[in-house]
Design an enzyme around this catalytic site. Structure first.
Site, PDB file in Angstrom:
ATOM      1  N   ASP A  99       0.844  -1.186   0.000  1.00  0.00           N
ATOM      2  CA  ASP A  99       0.000   0.000   0.000  1.00  0.00           C
ATOM      3  C   ASP A  99       0.885   1.243   0.000  1.00  0.00           C
ATOM      4  O   ASP A  99       1.916   1.278   0.682  1.00  0.00           O
ATOM      5  CB  ASP A  99      -0.898  -0.017   1.244  1.00  0.00           C
ATOM      6  CG  ASP A  99      -2.031   0.988   1.173  1.00  0.00           C
ATOM      7  OD1 ASP A  99      -1.750   2.210   1.118  1.00  0.00           O
ATOM      8  OD2 ASP A  99      -3.196   0.571   1.202  1.00  0.00           O
ATOM      9  N   ILE A 100       0.501   2.270  -0.761  1.00  0.00           N
ATOM     10  CA  ILE A 100       1.313   3.490  -0.828  1.00  0.00           C
ATOM     11  C   ILE A 100       1.141   4.367   0.413  1.00  0.00           C
ATOM     12  O   ILE A 100       1.936   5.268   0.637  1.00  0.00           O
ATOM     13  CB  ILE A 100       1.040   4.309  -2.112  1.00  0.00           C
ATOM     14  CG1 ILE A 100      -0.409   4.757  -2.181  1.00  0.00           C
ATOM     15  CG2 ILE A 100       1.449   3.526  -3.341  1.00  0.00           C
ATOM     16  CD1 ILE A 100      -0.688   5.750  -3.295  1.00  0.00           C
ATOM     17  N   ASN A 141     -13.221  -3.962   2.443  1.00  0.00           N
ATOM     18  CA  ASN A 141     -14.306  -2.987   2.537  1.00  0.00           C
ATOM     19  C   ASN A 141     -15.192  -3.107   1.301  1.00  0.00           C
ATOM     20  O   ASN A 141     -14.712  -3.420   0.218  1.00  0.00           O
ATOM     21  CB  ASN A 141     -13.735  -1.567   2.633  1.00  0.00           C
ATOM     22  CG  ASN A 141     -12.816  -1.395   3.817  1.00  0.00           C
ATOM     23  OD1 ASN A 141     -13.105  -1.847   4.910  1.00  0.00           O
ATOM     24  ND2 ASN A 141     -11.680  -0.757   3.594  1.00  0.00           N
ATOM     25  N   VAL A 182     -11.721   2.243  -3.397  1.00  0.00           N
ATOM     26  CA  VAL A 182     -11.502   1.873  -4.794  1.00  0.00           C
ATOM     27  C   VAL A 182     -12.514   0.783  -5.157  1.00  0.00           C
ATOM     28  O   VAL A 182     -12.556  -0.258  -4.500  1.00  0.00           O
ATOM     29  CB  VAL A 182     -10.062   1.358  -5.022  1.00  0.00           C
ATOM     30  CG1 VAL A 182      -9.859   0.954  -6.469  1.00  0.00           C
ATOM     31  CG2 VAL A 182      -9.046   2.412  -4.609  1.00  0.00           C
ATOM     32  N   HIS A 238     -10.542  -5.707  -3.161  1.00  0.00           N
ATOM     33  CA  HIS A 238      -9.181  -5.808  -2.657  1.00  0.00           C
ATOM     34  C   HIS A 238      -9.205  -6.194  -1.183  1.00  0.00           C
ATOM     35  O   HIS A 238     -10.096  -5.816  -0.441  1.00  0.00           O
ATOM     36  CB  HIS A 238      -8.387  -4.516  -2.865  1.00  0.00           C
ATOM     37  CG  HIS A 238      -9.019  -3.276  -2.298  1.00  0.00           C
ATOM     38  ND1 HIS A 238     -10.134  -2.679  -2.858  1.00  0.00           N
ATOM     39  CD2 HIS A 238      -8.676  -2.517  -1.231  1.00  0.00           C
ATOM     40  CE1 HIS A 238     -10.443  -1.604  -2.154  1.00  0.00           C
ATOM     41  NE2 HIS A 238      -9.580  -1.488  -1.158  1.00  0.00           N
ATOM     42  N   HIS A 265      -6.985  -6.107   2.260  1.00  0.00           N
ATOM     43  CA  HIS A 265      -5.850  -5.526   2.971  1.00  0.00           C
ATOM     44  C   HIS A 265      -5.302  -6.588   3.927  1.00  0.00           C
ATOM     45  O   HIS A 265      -6.073  -7.190   4.672  1.00  0.00           O
ATOM     46  CB  HIS A 265      -6.287  -4.337   3.839  1.00  0.00           C
ATOM     47  CG  HIS A 265      -6.839  -3.175   3.098  1.00  0.00           C
ATOM     48  ND1 HIS A 265      -6.106  -2.031   2.872  1.00  0.00           N
ATOM     49  CD2 HIS A 265      -8.061  -2.952   2.563  1.00  0.00           C
ATOM     50  CE1 HIS A 265      -6.864  -1.153   2.226  1.00  0.00           C
ATOM     51  NE2 HIS A 265      -8.058  -1.703   2.021  1.00  0.00           N
TER      52      HIS A 265
END
Length: 126
Positions: free
Chosen positions: A35-36, A97, A106, A110, A112
């Protein structure tokens, strides 16, 4: 109502190679990258390469091969980052989420994976 996928989301652009990423693992059906804006020492995002909006969309419509690949890739990411309990890690949290109430940023499914420190309680009682 069918799931509406926006192919201009940032993860779709990453999958097309339009935006670089810090890859942790790539398989036939899955991409995992750091993750950025990490929220823990380990914060990896795992995404299917298919156009799925949320976990329920993925679970309902992905092929068996995609589901197995994604699940096994998740295990490998946990092993590679040192958070898996099976390799002496101290554990992790996995979060997916979905939608507005789930605060999904987004609109591409995805997962996490967060770890590397105690993470505290997941939700407040409010």
């Amino acid at each position: 109502m069918p799931f509406a996928y926006d192919d201009q989301n940032i993860f779709a652009k990453i999958l097309r190679g339009e935006i670089p990423n810090d890859t942790v693992l790539e398989t036939e059906h899955t991409l995992a990258f750091n993750d950025i804006q990490p929220q823990a020492p380990v914060h990896v995002l795992i995404i299917p390469k298919g156009a799925y909006v949320s976990h329920d969309h993925f679970a309902a419509e992905a092929s068996e091969a995609e589901i197995v690949d994604f699940t096994r890739a998740t295990a490998e990411v946990c092993r590679k980052t040192g958070v898996t309990l099976g390799e002496g890690g101290e554990g992790f949290r996995s979060i997916a989420n979905a939608g507005a109430h789930g605060v999904q940023d987004v609109p591409h499914y995805h997962l996490h994976i967060l770890g590397g420190r105690p993470l505290g309680r997941m939700l407040s009682k409010d």
